[in-house]
Design a protein around this motif. Structure first.
Motif, mmCIF file in Angstrom:
data_model
loop_
_atom_site.group_PDB
_atom_site.id
_atom_site.type_symbol
_atom_site.label_atom_id
_atom_site.label_comp_id
_atom_site.label_asym_id
_atom_site.label_seq_id
_atom_site.Cartn_x
_atom_site.Cartn_y
_atom_site.Cartn_z
ATOM 1 N N GLN A 24 60.323 33.419 65.101
ATOM 2 C CA GLN A 24 59.144 32.697 65.467
ATOM 3 C C GLN A 24 59.490 31.297 65.861
ATOM 4 O O GLN A 24 60.190 30.232 65.080
ATOM 5 C CB GLN A 24 57.933 32.626 64.510
ATOM 6 N N LEU A 25 58.554 30.609 67.205
ATOM 7 C CA LEU A 25 58.943 29.237 67.380
ATOM 8 C C LEU A 25 57.901 28.503 66.914
ATOM 9 O O LEU A 25 56.597 28.897 67.353
ATOM 10 C CB LEU A 25 59.133 29.335 68.783
ATOM 11 N N PHE A 26 57.847 27.243 66.801
ATOM 12 C CA PHE A 26 56.990 26.470 65.967
ATOM 13 C C PHE A 26 56.948 25.173 67.004
ATOM 14 O O PHE A 26 57.684 25.012 67.892
ATOM 15 C CB PHE A 26 57.275 26.093 64.813
ATOM 16 N N PHE A 27 55.825 24.377 66.883
ATOM 17 C CA PHE A 27 55.584 23.202 67.532
ATOM 18 C C PHE A 27 55.753 21.888 66.942
ATOM 19 O O PHE A 27 55.456 21.953 65.407
ATOM 20 C CB PHE A 27 54.375 23.095 68.241
ATOM 21 N N PRO A 28 56.289 20.687 67.297
ATOM 22 C CA PRO A 28 56.491 19.510 66.509
ATOM 23 C C PRO A 28 54.914 19.010 65.923
ATOM 24 O O PRO A 28 54.017 19.302 66.288
ATOM 25 C CB PRO A 28 56.912 18.420 67.592
ATOM 26 N N ASP A 29 55.081 18.191 64.989
ATOM 27 C CA ASP A 29 53.901 17.669 64.210
ATOM 28 C C ASP A 29 53.045 16.927 65.263
ATOM 29 O O ASP A 29 51.826 16.609 65.010
ATOM 30 C CB ASP A 29 54.421 16.717 63.156
ATOM 31 N N ASN A 30 53.741 16.156 66.054
ATOM 32 C CA ASN A 30 52.778 15.319 67.092
ATOM 33 C C ASN A 30 52.447 16.084 68.132
ATOM 34 O O ASN A 30 51.978 15.329 69.237
ATOM 35 C CB ASN A 30 53.742 14.046 67.439
ATOM 36 N N THR A 31 52.334 17.343 68.384
ATOM 37 C CA THR A 31 51.949 18.042 69.301
ATOM 38 C C THR A 31 50.374 17.741 69.726
ATOM 39 O O THR A 31 49.608 17.655 68.822
ATOM 40 C CB THR A 31 52.224 19.372 69.434
ATOM 41 N N ASP A 32 49.969 17.606 70.972
ATOM 42 C CA ASP A 32 48.757 17.117 71.346
ATOM 43 C C ASP A 32 47.922 18.449 72.079
ATOM 44 O O ASP A 32 48.339 18.546 73.201
ATOM 45 C CB ASP A 32 48.750 15.996 72.268
ATOM 46 N N ALA A 33 47.239 19.144 71.299
ATOM 47 C CA ALA A 33 46.778 20.579 71.940
ATOM 48 C C ALA A 33 45.452 20.649 71.196
ATOM 49 O O ALA A 33 45.509 20.710 69.916
ATOM 50 C CB ALA A 33 47.631 21.674 71.967
ATOM 51 N N TYR A 34 44.238 20.779 71.708
ATOM 52 C CA TYR A 34 43.007 21.363 71.258
ATOM 53 C C TYR A 34 42.427 20.491 70.133
ATOM 54 O O TYR A 34 41.516 21.020 69.519
ATOM 55 C CB TYR A 34 43.452 22.675 70.654
ATOM 56 N N GLY A 35 42.956 19.026 70.414
ATOM 57 C CA GLY A 35 42.502 18.334 69.194
ATOM 58 C C GLY A 35 42.887 18.494 67.917
ATOM 59 O O GLY A 35 42.123 17.911 66.848
ATOM 60 N N LYS A 36 43.716 19.343 67.667
ATOM 61 C CA LYS A 36 44.222 19.687 66.260
ATOM 62 C C LYS A 36 45.174 18.830 65.829
ATOM 63 O O LYS A 36 46.019 18.182 66.418
ATOM 64 C CB LYS A 36 44.655 21.311 66.170
ATOM 65 N N ASN A 37 45.309 18.573 64.462
ATOM 66 C CA ASN A 37 46.549 17.964 63.757
ATOM 67 C C ASN A 37 47.478 18.701 63.411
ATOM 68 O O ASN A 37 47.580 19.592 62.298
ATOM 69 C CB ASN A 37 45.883 17.097 62.515
ATOM 70 N N PHE A 38 48.621 18.835 64.277
ATOM 71 C CA PHE A 38 49.693 19.882 64.191
ATOM 72 C C PHE A 38 50.355 19.529 62.937
ATOM 73 O O PHE A 38 50.865 20.431 62.086
ATOM 74 C CB PHE A 38 50.833 19.946 65.362
ATOM 75 N N ALA A 39 50.451 18.326 62.193
ATOM 76 C CA ALA A 39 51.267 17.871 61.049
ATOM 77 C C ALA A 39 50.541 18.455 60.162
ATOM 78 O O ALA A 39 51.116 19.401 59.144
ATOM 79 C CB ALA A 39 51.146 16.435 60.965
ATOM 80 N N GLN A 40 49.231 18.646 60.018
ATOM 81 C CA GLN A 40 48.259 19.255 58.932
ATOM 82 C C GLN A 40 48.638 20.761 59.189
ATOM 83 O O GLN A 40 48.948 21.649 57.907
ATOM 84 C CB GLN A 40 47.074 18.973 58.815
#
Ligand SMILES: [Fe+2]
Length: 209
Positions: A160-176
């Motif tokens: 599975q591939l994931f996204f960096p913590d600072n990804t900006d999408a859908y107003g979500k906090n990817f770090a969390q």
């Protein structure tokens, strides 16, 4: 695959490209030299991660998964498939599947599913969207893309591939989101460029069995 290893892979590929282009490479000694192909660690593939419940076989062959009605933050993922000694793999089979921007998988038809092959230099590129997070049977999942890669005649590697913590999408906090996921392997994080016009370019190299 560690960041350093990925960088080494990239350095190797860049060196190969430069050499192919006839550019002389020099070291501190002043001698012209050719950088060796990537010094991979034998036995080290891209980390496998479980397939999960939503894989479907017999997908369409296509590199553009953004079909009619699909909306979201656009994403192009490019990379090279390598063997464990860092030889690019021609005609490696890659299969991807993912949920949409609302966290839903299409388990009836083939939306956001497809397969394709690497080219003569082992390279691939596909277009999709950044998926959303979801909860399945009580298990929280951070945004991820399921992927399988298979060198001709070899075993299938599923991850599975994931996204960096600072990804900006859908107003979500990817770090969390990433921090909450029990299956995440940070070594499988797509390297993202800068978001431009609702589109990210990403890179990830795969090392298969
Ligand atoms: Fe999933």
């Amino acid at each position: 695959m560690t960041h350093s290893r990925r960088n080494i892979l990239k350095a190797g590929a860049a060196a190969a490209a430069l050499t192919a282009a006839g550019v002389a490479l020099t070291e501190g000694t002043g001698q012209s030299t050719t950088l060796p192909l990537t010094p991979c660690t034998p036995g080290s593939t891209t980390p496998p991660i479980m397939e999960g419940p939503y894989f479907k076989p017999n997908t369409p062959e296509r590199t553009d998964l953004v079909t009619s009605g699909i909306t979201g933050v656009l994403l192009t993922v490019s990379g090279t498939v390598f063997t464990q000694n860092c030889t690019p793999v021609t005609k490696a089979l890659i299969e991807v599947w993912q949920c949409d921007a609302k966290g839903k998988y299409d388990n009836v038809t083939y939306t956001l599913r497809g397969h394709f092959y690497t080219d003569a230099n082992g390279k691939f590129s596909f277009k999709s969207i950044i998926p959303a997070d979801y909860i399945d049977n009580g298990d929280f999942r951070t945004p991820h893309i399921h992927i399988k890669v298979q060198r001709p005649t070899a075993q299938v590697l599923t991850t599975q591939l994931f996204f960096p913590d600072n990804t900006d999408a859908y107003g979500k906090n990817f770090a969390q989101l990433n921090a909450r996921d029990q299956l995440i392997d940070r070594r499988c994080t797509i390297t993202l460029g800068t978001k431009v016009d609702n589109h990210y370019d990403g890179t990830f190299d795969l090392v298969t069995y």
